[in-house]
Design a protein around this motif. Sequence first.
Motif, short mmCIF file in Angstrom:
data_model
loop_
_atom_site.label_atom_id
_atom_site.label_comp_id
_atom_site.label_asym_id
_atom_site.label_seq_id
_atom_site.Cartn_x
_atom_site.Cartn_y
_atom_site.Cartn_z
N ILE A 168 10.84 -11.20 -3.20
CA ILE A 168 10.13 -11.94 -2.14
C ILE A 168 10.62 -13.38 -2.08
O ILE A 168 10.91 -13.93 -1.02
CB ILE A 168 8.60 -11.88 -2.36
CG1 ILE A 168 8.11 -10.44 -2.24
CG2 ILE A 168 7.87 -12.78 -1.37
CD1 ILE A 168 6.70 -10.22 -2.77
N PHE B 138 12.67 -13.52 1.27
CA PHE B 138 11.67 -13.66 2.33
C PHE B 138 10.87 -14.95 2.27
O PHE B 138 9.82 -15.05 2.91
CB PHE B 138 10.73 -12.44 2.31
CG PHE B 138 11.47 -11.15 2.56
CD1 PHE B 138 12.21 -10.98 3.73
CD2 PHE B 138 11.45 -10.11 1.63
CE1 PHE B 138 12.90 -9.80 3.97
CE2 PHE B 138 12.14 -8.92 1.87
CZ PHE B 138 12.87 -8.76 3.04
N VAL C 164 4.27 -17.96 3.07
CA VAL C 164 4.39 -17.01 1.95
C VAL C 164 3.99 -17.67 0.63
O VAL C 164 4.34 -18.82 0.38
CB VAL C 164 5.85 -16.52 1.84
CG1 VAL C 164 6.06 -15.70 0.58
CG2 VAL C 164 6.25 -15.72 3.08
N ASP D 234 0.68 -17.46 -1.15
CA ASP D 234 -0.72 -17.43 -1.60
C ASP D 234 -1.33 -16.09 -1.21
O ASP D 234 -0.62 -15.17 -0.78
CB ASP D 234 -1.50 -18.61 -1.00
CG ASP D 234 -2.54 -19.13 -1.97
OD1 ASP D 234 -3.39 -18.31 -2.41
OD2 ASP D 234 -2.52 -20.33 -2.30
N ASP D 235 -2.64 -15.94 -1.36
CA ASP D 235 -3.27 -14.65 -1.04
C ASP D 235 -3.33 -14.40 0.45
O ASP D 235 -3.35 -13.25 0.89
CB ASP D 235 -4.68 -14.60 -1.66
CG ASP D 235 -4.59 -14.58 -3.18
OD1 ASP D 235 -3.87 -13.72 -3.71
OD2 ASP D 235 -5.18 -15.46 -3.83
N GLY E 69 4.18 -14.00 5.46
CA GLY E 69 3.63 -13.21 4.38
C GLY E 69 3.92 -11.75 4.60
O GLY E 69 4.64 -11.38 5.55
N GLY E 70 3.37 -10.91 3.73
CA GLY E 70 3.60 -9.48 3.90
C GLY E 70 3.26 -8.71 2.66
O GLY E 70 2.44 -9.14 1.84
N ASP E 71 3.89 -7.56 2.51
CA ASP E 71 3.68 -6.72 1.33
C ASP E 71 4.98 -5.97 1.07
O ASP E 71 5.72 -5.66 2.00
CB ASP E 71 2.52 -5.74 1.59
CG ASP E 71 1.97 -5.16 0.30
OD1 ASP E 71 2.18 -5.77 -0.76
OD2 ASP E 71 1.33 -4.10 0.36
N THR E 72 5.27 -5.73 -0.21
CA THR E 72 6.51 -5.07 -0.58
C THR E 72 6.20 -3.97 -1.58
O THR E 72 5.51 -4.21 -2.57
CB THR E 72 7.49 -6.08 -1.22
OG1 THR E 72 7.62 -7.20 -0.35
CG2 THR E 72 8.85 -5.45 -1.44
P1 ADP Z 1 -1.23 -9.82 -3.22
O1 ADP Z 1 -1.04 -9.18 -4.54
O2 ADP Z 1 -2.16 -11.01 -3.22
O3 ADP Z 1 -1.46 -8.88 -2.09
P2 ADP Z 1 1.58 -9.93 -3.14
O4 ADP Z 1 1.85 -10.03 -4.60
O5 ADP Z 1 1.73 -8.62 -2.49
O6 ADP Z 1 0.16 -10.53 -2.87
O7 ADP Z 1 2.48 -10.97 -2.37
C1 ADP Z 1 2.65 -12.30 -2.85
C2 ADP Z 1 2.97 -13.20 -1.68
O8 ADP Z 1 4.19 -12.78 -1.10
C3 ADP Z 1 1.92 -13.17 -0.59
O9 ADP Z 1 1.87 -14.44 0.00
C4 ADP Z 1 2.51 -12.18 0.40
O10 ADP Z 1 2.05 -12.43 1.71
C5 ADP Z 1 3.99 -12.42 0.25
N1 ADP Z 1 4.83 -11.25 0.53
C6 ADP Z 1 4.83 -10.05 -0.08
N2 ADP Z 1 5.76 -9.22 0.45
C7 ADP Z 1 6.38 -9.94 1.43
C8 ADP Z 1 7.42 -9.66 2.34
N3 ADP Z 1 8.04 -8.48 2.39
N4 ADP Z 1 7.76 -10.64 3.20
C9 ADP Z 1 7.14 -11.83 3.19
N5 ADP Z 1 6.17 -12.16 2.35
C10 ADP Z 1 5.78 -11.22 1.47
#
Ligand code: ADP
Length: 327
Positions: A7, A11, A25, A27-28, A118-121
């Motif tokens: 990330i 990203f 990107v 924080d929560d 932000g997002g999720d991976t």
């Molecule tokens: P949480 O565990 O709080 O859901 P994550 O650990 O999944 O958070 O993600 C950490 C940070 O990285 C968050 O700000 C999230 O929005 C960002 N993030 C995660 N995956 C991506 C991505 N593919 N692109 C951009 N930001 C991401």
Amino acid sequence: MGEFELIARYFTRPLPPGGGVALGVGDDCALLAPRPGMQLAVSSDMLVEGRHFFADVYPAHLGHKALAVNLSDLAACGARPLGFMLALALPRMDEVWLEGFARGLLALADAHHCPLVGGDTTAGPLTICVTVFGEVPAGGALLRSGARPGDDIWVSGTPGLARLALDALRGQLHLDASALAVLRRRLEQPEPRVALGQALAGCASSAIDVSDGLLGDLGHILRASGVGARVEADAAAALIGGCEPLAGLAEALGQELLLRCVLSGGDDYELLFTAEAQARSAVQSAARACGVPVTRIGRIEAQPGLRLVDAQGAAVEGRFPGFDHFA
Ligand code: ADP
Ligand code: MG
């Protein structure tokens, strides 16, 4: 490389100054800051391998397209982009793929001042889900429900090229290399009509972006607005002939193929919109200011249903269904 390094490396970028994002990107939550008097416009689109793209597509083009199809929805509402989220499932850690994908994605993001916030991976079959956020003056969004009898029907650019490209890539159509390059770009790197959408917000009565085929998407406007339409087949088919690199090709392709591509091709990401006849010059100057050609292809009528006619007003036969994933 772990999830968090991925990330951070691919990203996470500094936020552009002066945009509508207070926190990106890391924080929560991200924090968006639409201006006073604005409504938040939100839209998601998912791309799944094998369904929306070929496994061997160039990663930078895929990154571009994943955001482009979402920006196109903002454009259809007349919204200004604020930022976007990316939810990504990846089968394996592939740095070459990630580098290309992020490059294509973030180049389009930069071009539209729409940062990744932000997002999720996660690990899983390759799936890309983007959610975009935009702002639009409260009460000023372009909707599907605003078309009225007597309005002109307009379309931007040249719908049908993405479908021609697909036919050519599948070997169903033979084109020379330079024409194919132009078409392929339209399929793989569509240009969302973001500026045009905002410019039309003052003069169009309804709008939709053409993702599933022009007539199918027009059907959504007709149903939402409770109206019908007459569409001129020749004006629609002429769009491809009017497109510079294909000018010599239209005749060889034939009217039937042109109509099928323009009217039910899909994946165009052009704007299909309606406007009162008295707004014609306003529409034209909005389009000129954005450098995007627009063409009148028909008229909204009170009588429900969609009538496809030739230059003499006679009915043109043929079915041109929109694309439906579950049909
Ligand atoms: P949480 O565990 O709080 O859901 P994550 O650990 O999944 O958070 O993600 C950490 C940070 O990285 C968050 O700000 C999230 O929005 C960002 N993030 C995660 N995956 C991506 C991505 N593919 N692109 C951009 N930001 C991401
Ligand atoms: Mg958290």
